[in-house]
Design a protein around this motif. Structure first.
Motif, mmCIF file in Angstrom:
data_model
loop_
_atom_site.group_PDB
_atom_site.id
_atom_site.type_symbol
_atom_site.label_atom_id
_atom_site.label_comp_id
_atom_site.label_asym_id
_atom_site.label_seq_id
_atom_site.Cartn_x
_atom_site.Cartn_y
_atom_site.Cartn_z
ATOM 1 N N THR A 55 -0.605 9.039 2.144
ATOM 2 C CA THR A 55 -1.377 9.710 3.697
ATOM 3 C C THR A 55 -0.460 11.201 3.479
ATOM 4 N N SER A 56 -0.658 12.467 4.044
ATOM 5 C CA SER A 56 0.143 13.017 4.404
ATOM 6 C C SER A 56 -0.183 13.142 6.023
ATOM 7 N N GLY A 57 1.190 13.326 6.733
ATOM 8 C CA GLY A 57 2.341 13.646 7.693
ATOM 9 C C GLY A 57 3.328 12.962 8.084
ATOM 10 N N ALA A 58 3.709 13.131 9.093
ATOM 11 C CA ALA A 58 4.870 13.092 9.340
ATOM 12 C C ALA A 58 5.660 11.671 9.634
ATOM 13 N N VAL A 59 4.595 10.006 10.127
ATOM 14 C CA VAL A 59 4.262 8.785 10.474
ATOM 15 C C VAL A 59 5.645 8.327 9.083
ATOM 16 N N ALA A 60 6.370 7.951 9.188
ATOM 17 C CA ALA A 60 7.296 7.474 8.021
ATOM 18 C C ALA A 60 6.268 6.062 8.180
ATOM 19 N N VAL A 61 6.781 5.221 6.924
ATOM 20 C CA VAL A 61 5.907 3.979 6.649
ATOM 21 C C VAL A 61 7.515 2.821 6.042
ATOM 22 N N GLY A 62 7.498 1.481 7.104
ATOM 23 C CA GLY A 62 7.870 0.688 6.728
ATOM 24 C C GLY A 62 7.527 -0.585 6.025
ATOM 25 N N ALA A 63 8.244 -1.278 5.351
ATOM 26 C CA ALA A 63 8.052 -2.897 4.703
ATOM 27 C C ALA A 63 8.321 -4.277 6.432
ATOM 28 N N GLN A 64 7.818 -4.593 6.510
ATOM 29 C CA GLN A 64 7.897 -6.285 7.223
ATOM 30 C C GLN A 64 9.286 -7.352 6.356
ATOM 31 N N ASP A 65 9.940 -7.542 5.476
ATOM 32 C CA ASP A 65 10.700 -8.622 4.824
ATOM 33 C C ASP A 65 10.766 -8.118 3.303
ATOM 34 N N CYS A 66 11.827 -9.088 3.027
ATOM 35 C CA CYS A 66 11.553 -8.034 1.704
ATOM 36 C C CYS A 66 13.004 -9.240 1.298
ATOM 37 N N HIS A 67 12.704 -9.685 0.200
ATOM 38 C CA HIS A 67 13.675 -10.558 -0.986
ATOM 39 C C HIS A 67 15.069 -10.339 -1.043
ATOM 40 N N SER A 86 6.897 1.638 -3.452
ATOM 41 C CA SER A 86 4.851 1.890 -2.886
ATOM 42 C C SER A 86 5.581 2.373 -1.837
ATOM 43 N N GLY A 87 6.378 3.004 -1.272
ATOM 44 C CA GLY A 87 7.058 4.420 0.136
ATOM 45 C C GLY A 87 7.330 3.870 1.005
ATOM 46 N N ALA A 88 8.148 2.406 1.577
ATOM 47 C CA ALA A 88 8.792 2.268 2.237
ATOM 48 C C ALA A 88 10.255 2.805 2.160
ATOM 49 N N SER A 89 10.434 3.688 3.127
ATOM 50 C CA SER A 89 11.632 3.544 3.583
ATOM 51 C C SER A 89 12.549 3.072 4.691
ATOM 52 N N ALA A 90 11.501 1.937 5.580
ATOM 53 C CA ALA A 90 12.697 0.704 5.753
ATOM 54 C C ALA A 90 11.657 -0.310 5.589
ATOM 55 N N ILE A 91 13.104 -1.476 6.586
ATOM 56 C CA ILE A 91 12.043 -2.760 5.867
ATOM 57 C C ILE A 91 12.714 -3.344 6.900
ATOM 58 N N ILE A 92 12.168 -4.725 7.962
ATOM 59 C CA ILE A 92 12.478 -4.983 8.821
ATOM 60 C C ILE A 92 13.126 -6.373 8.165
ATOM 61 N N VAL A 93 13.746 -7.060 8.530
ATOM 62 C CA VAL A 93 14.547 -8.134 8.481
ATOM 63 C C VAL A 93 14.996 -8.886 9.434
ATOM 64 N N GLY A 94 14.656 -9.897 9.358
ATOM 65 C CA GLY A 94 15.446 -11.016 10.632
ATOM 66 C C GLY A 94 14.124 -11.174 11.596
ATOM 67 N N HIS A 95 12.750 -10.615 11.594
ATOM 68 C CA HIS A 95 12.119 -10.898 12.275
ATOM 69 C C HIS A 95 12.036 -12.194 12.964
ATOM 70 N N SER A 96 11.912 -13.184 14.850
ATOM 71 C CA SER A 96 11.752 -13.921 15.255
ATOM 72 C C SER A 96 10.889 -14.706 13.771
#
Ligand code: PEP
Length: 249
Positions: A55-67, A86-96
């Motif tokens: 999608t065009s625009g400035a809101v970035a896209v991230g992922a919720q977890d990874c191996h 797939s387009g993730a620029s950040a990945i959340i790790v260690g979410h509770s």
């Protein structure tokens, strides 16, 4: 030094293909004025990453977890390399929720953060105490313990973001007082500067737990709070943008 804040939305296990319309509304409402004062990111279910990232625009896209591995025989898992592809620029790790539901330890979280960096993504590393731990007066000790074990030695302000999320505040409508948030964020900042020197002063430290448009100004105004990690209120463009707009003053 001034740190540009980030408001990141965690959609968790919510979002069918129809949710793309909500993301498109976020993109179109994220105008130049807002872009100047706050960065925005949405972390959808992995199935939507490619579609939202296109999608065009400035809101970035991230992922919720990874191996932690790059590839291999790990059925159902996703490597950071796959997520970045797939387009993730950040990945959340260690979410509770991952620490609780999947028994993730801080050591595993650290290896996932390193893996995210290996793939070129920023790791959003979550820490936070439970209700029992807070009531026992152990909130700061628990958070700083998780922080030191979950953050890799190679972390810096470009490849890592810390998210303080008291477990009892997630999805409950409860929030700590501004003073409690100030105390924990100050302790995190001190721990980062002790460990990383001047670089520790540059890390973003997000607050997460029942952030909504109505409480965003107060929470985002606390010293050493450099943005928010938002669950429920990130599902709707109006709520998510309402939180971001708290930075317009
Ligand atoms: C979260 O899960 O990261 C979160 C902060 O959720 P909520 O905003 O719904 O409390």
């Amino acid at each position: 030094m001034s740190i540009k804040p980030l408001v990141a939305g965690n959609w968790k296990m919510n979002g069918l293909t129809s949710a793309k319309a909500e993301f498109e509304a976020m993109q179109s409402q994220y105008d130049g004025g807002l872009q100047g004062v706050v960065d925005l990111m949405i972390c959808p279910p992995a199935t939507l990453l490619g579609s939202l990232a296109s999608t065009s625009g400035a809101v970035a896209v991230g992922a919720q977890d990874c191996h932690a591995n790059e590839s291999g025989a790990h059925t159902g898992d996703l490597s950071p390399e796959i997520l970045v592809d797939s387009g993730a620029s950040a990945i959340i790790v260690g979410h509770s929720e991952r620490r609780a539901d999947h028994g993730e330890t801080s050591e595993l979280v650290r290896s996932k953060a390193q893996a995210a960096n290996r793939a070129g993504a920023t790791a959003i590393i979550c820490v936070g105490e439970t209700k029992d731990e807070r009531e026992a007066g152990k909130a700061e000790e628990v958070v700083i313990g998780q922080l030191s074990a979950s953050v890799p030695d190679s972390a810096n302000a470009q490849n890592a973001i810390i998210a303080y999320e008291p477990v009892w505040a997630i999805g409950t409508g409860l929030t700590p007082t501004a003073d409690d948030v100030r105390q924990i964020h100050a302790a995190i900042r001190n721990a980062l500067t002790e460990r990383f020197g001047n670089g520790g002063a540059e890390f973003k430290i997000l607050y997460g737990g029942s952030v909504k448009p109505a409480n965003a100004s107060e929470l985002m105004g606390v010293e050493n709070v450099n943005g928010a990690l938002v669950g429920g209120a990130s599902l709707k463009a109006d709520d998510f943008l309402g939180i971001a707009k708290s930075y317009l003053g």
